[in-house]
Design a protein around this motif. Structure first.
Motif, PDB file in Angstrom:
ATOM      1  N   GLU A  94       0.827  -1.207   0.000  1.00 55.38           N
ATOM      2  CA  GLU A  94       0.000   0.000   0.000  1.00 55.38           C
ATOM      3  C   GLU A  94       0.863   1.260   0.000  1.00 55.38           C
ATOM      4  O   GLU A  94       0.474   2.294  -0.537  1.00 55.38           O
ATOM      5  CB  GLU A  94      -0.902   0.028   1.245  1.00 55.38           C
ATOM      6  N   LEU A  95       2.041   1.151   0.612  1.00 55.27           N
ATOM      7  CA  LEU A  95       2.901   2.320   0.791  1.00 55.27           C
ATOM      8  C   LEU A  95       4.042   2.391  -0.213  1.00 55.27           C
ATOM      9  O   LEU A  95       4.620   3.455  -0.419  1.00 55.27           O
ATOM     10  CB  LEU A  95       3.491   2.315   2.210  1.00 55.27           C
ATOM     11  N   GLY A  96       4.394   1.262  -0.799  1.00 55.29           N
ATOM     12  CA  GLY A  96       5.527   1.250  -1.715  1.00 55.29           C
ATOM     13  C   GLY A  96       6.864   1.173  -1.017  1.00 55.29           C
ATOM     14  O   GLY A  96       7.911   1.378  -1.634  1.00 55.29           O
ATOM     15  N   ALA A  97       6.867   0.881   0.281  1.00 56.87           N
ATOM     16  CA  ALA A  97       8.126   0.733   1.022  1.00 56.87           C
ATOM     17  C   ALA A  97       8.624  -0.698   0.868  1.00 56.87           C
ATOM     18  O   ALA A  97       7.871  -1.647   1.061  1.00 56.87           O
ATOM     19  CB  ALA A  97       7.915   1.062   2.489  1.00 56.87           C
ATOM     20  N   ARG A  98       9.907  -0.870   0.517  1.00 58.89           N
ATOM     21  CA  ARG A  98      10.440  -2.207   0.293  1.00 58.89           C
ATOM     22  C   ARG A  98      11.556  -2.569   1.272  1.00 58.89           C
ATOM     23  O   ARG A  98      11.573  -3.679   1.803  1.00 58.89           O
ATOM     24  CB  ARG A  98      10.963  -2.329  -1.147  1.00 58.89           C
ATOM     25  N   SER A  99      12.502  -1.654   1.485  1.00 61.61           N
ATOM     26  CA  SER A  99      13.615  -1.990   2.377  1.00 61.61           C
ATOM     27  C   SER A  99      13.737  -0.961   3.492  1.00 61.61           C
ATOM     28  O   SER A  99      13.302   0.186   3.351  1.00 61.61           O
ATOM     29  CB  SER A  99      14.928  -2.097   1.602  1.00 61.61           C
ATOM     30  N   MET A 100      14.332  -1.411   4.611  1.00 66.41           N
ATOM     31  CA  MET A 100      14.442  -0.558   5.793  1.00 66.41           C
ATOM     32  C   MET A 100      15.699  -0.884   6.574  1.00 66.41           C
ATOM     33  O   MET A 100      16.246  -1.984   6.474  1.00 66.41           O
ATOM     34  CB  MET A 100      13.244  -0.759   6.736  1.00 66.41           C
ATOM     35  N   VAL A 101      16.117   0.088   7.381  1.00 69.16           N
ATOM     36  CA  VAL A 101      17.093  -0.173   8.431  1.00 69.16           C
ATOM     37  C   VAL A 101      16.648   0.644   9.634  1.00 69.16           C
ATOM     38  O   VAL A 101      16.289   1.817   9.505  1.00 69.16           O
ATOM     39  CB  VAL A 101      18.536   0.173   7.994  1.00 69.16           C
ATOM     40  N   CYS A 102      16.608   0.001  10.808  1.00 72.38           N
ATOM     41  CA  CYS A 102      16.056   0.626  12.014  1.00 72.38           C
ATOM     42  C   CYS A 102      17.081   0.565  13.140  1.00 72.38           C
ATOM     43  O   CYS A 102      17.744  -0.455  13.334  1.00 72.38           O
ATOM     44  CB  CYS A 102      14.776  -0.086  12.451  1.00 72.38           C
ATOM     45  N   PHE A 103      17.165   1.664  13.901  1.00 77.16           N
ATOM     46  CA  PHE A 103      18.132   1.770  14.994  1.00 77.16           C
ATOM     47  C   PHE A 103      17.407   2.150  16.280  1.00 77.16           C
ATOM     48  O   PHE A 103      16.568   3.050  16.284  1.00 77.16           O
ATOM     49  CB  PHE A 103      19.172   2.857  14.699  1.00 77.16           C
ATOM     50  N   GLN A 104      17.744   1.484  17.375  1.00 79.79           N
ATOM     51  CA  GLN A 104      17.221   1.922  18.666  1.00 79.79           C
ATOM     52  C   GLN A 104      17.842   3.280  18.983  1.00 79.79           C
ATOM     53  O   GLN A 104      19.058   3.442  18.955  1.00 79.79           O
ATOM     54  CB  GLN A 104      17.563   0.916  19.762  1.00 79.79           C
ATOM     55  N   LEU A 105      16.989   4.260  19.280  1.00 79.21           N
ATOM     56  CA  LEU A 105      17.466   5.631  19.462  1.00 79.21           C
ATOM     57  C   LEU A 105      17.600   6.010  20.922  1.00 79.21           C
ATOM     58  O   LEU A 105      18.589   6.595  21.346  1.00 79.21           O
ATOM     59  CB  LEU A 105      16.512   6.605  18.754  1.00 79.21           C
TER      60      LEU A 105
END
Length: 211
Positions: A94-105
């Motif tokens: 629905e959003l077109g988001a495919r890849s990610m990287v996430c960091f605990q802030l």
């Protein structure tokens, strides 16, 4: 990172900087969670990033939540095919988001925050993306803590000014000392089950002391 007067300014600056500096980044969001597996967007560079947080909250799963609760960094090559979050994967198209990287802030009491970077293509992030993202996260956490401390100082000074005004009103009205005036504010606070600052602000604004 430059000096900011509020924590929201820091958060807004972080998401803009991340998109500009992290290789492969197209969007960014800062996800905040106060209860297990629920989340909201505290700052976002785009509607897509903000809506991604909504989907994570609705499905109670996703890489940002894993970064928040389980590990410091999560990299996703393709959200559409990743089997770790089946409900989320079924809806990301629905959003077109495919890849990610996430960091605990940050972790503050029961509140957790993660910095999340999105891209529309698969495998957009690599080791360099992680390295830059971690560097930004560490500096951002320090800047955010400083802004929150400054907000606390400003709030304390504001409270002190309002209480001082209220004491002055009572001293003039009843011809009493500063200590006696403060005692009246404390008594009113206890009887009305409100904070002293709230009682003082009402008195300074309306001239009335509810006891």
């Amino acid at each position: 990172m430059q000096r900011f007067s509020s924590s929201q300014e820091v958060l807004d600056h972080i998401v803009v900087s991340v998109v500009q500096m992290v290789p492969g980044a197209e969007d960014a969001t800062i996800t905040v969670a106060e209860q297990r597996r629920t989340a909201r967007s505290a700052a976002a560079s785009s509607d897509r990033a903000r809506l991604f947080d909504v989907l994570q909250s609705q499905t109670r799963q996703g890489p940002c939540l894993d970064a928040l609760f389980d590990q410091e960094t999560v990299r996703v090559a393709d959200l559409a095919t990743d089997e770790r979050w089946p409900e989320l994967s079924a809806r990301v198209a629905e959003l077109g988001a495919r890849s990610m990287v996430c960091f605990q802030l940050f972790v503050t009491g029961t509140t957790l925050g993660s910095l999340d970077v999105l891209a529309t293509g698969p495998a957009a992030f690599d080791e360099e993306s992680e390295r830059v993202g971690l560097l930004i996260s560490s500096h951002a956490a320090v800047a955010l803590a400083g802004a929150q401390e400054l907000e606390g100082v400003h709030s304390a000074l504001s409270n002190r000014d309002v209480i001082g005004q209220a004491k002055g009103i009572l001293m003039e009205r009843f011809k009493i000392t500063a200590d006696e005036a403060f005692a009246l504010l404390v008594t009113a606070s206890q009887h009305t089950n409100r904070k002293v600052h709230t009682v003082a602000a009402e008195l300074a604004m309306t001239g009335a002391l509810k006891r």
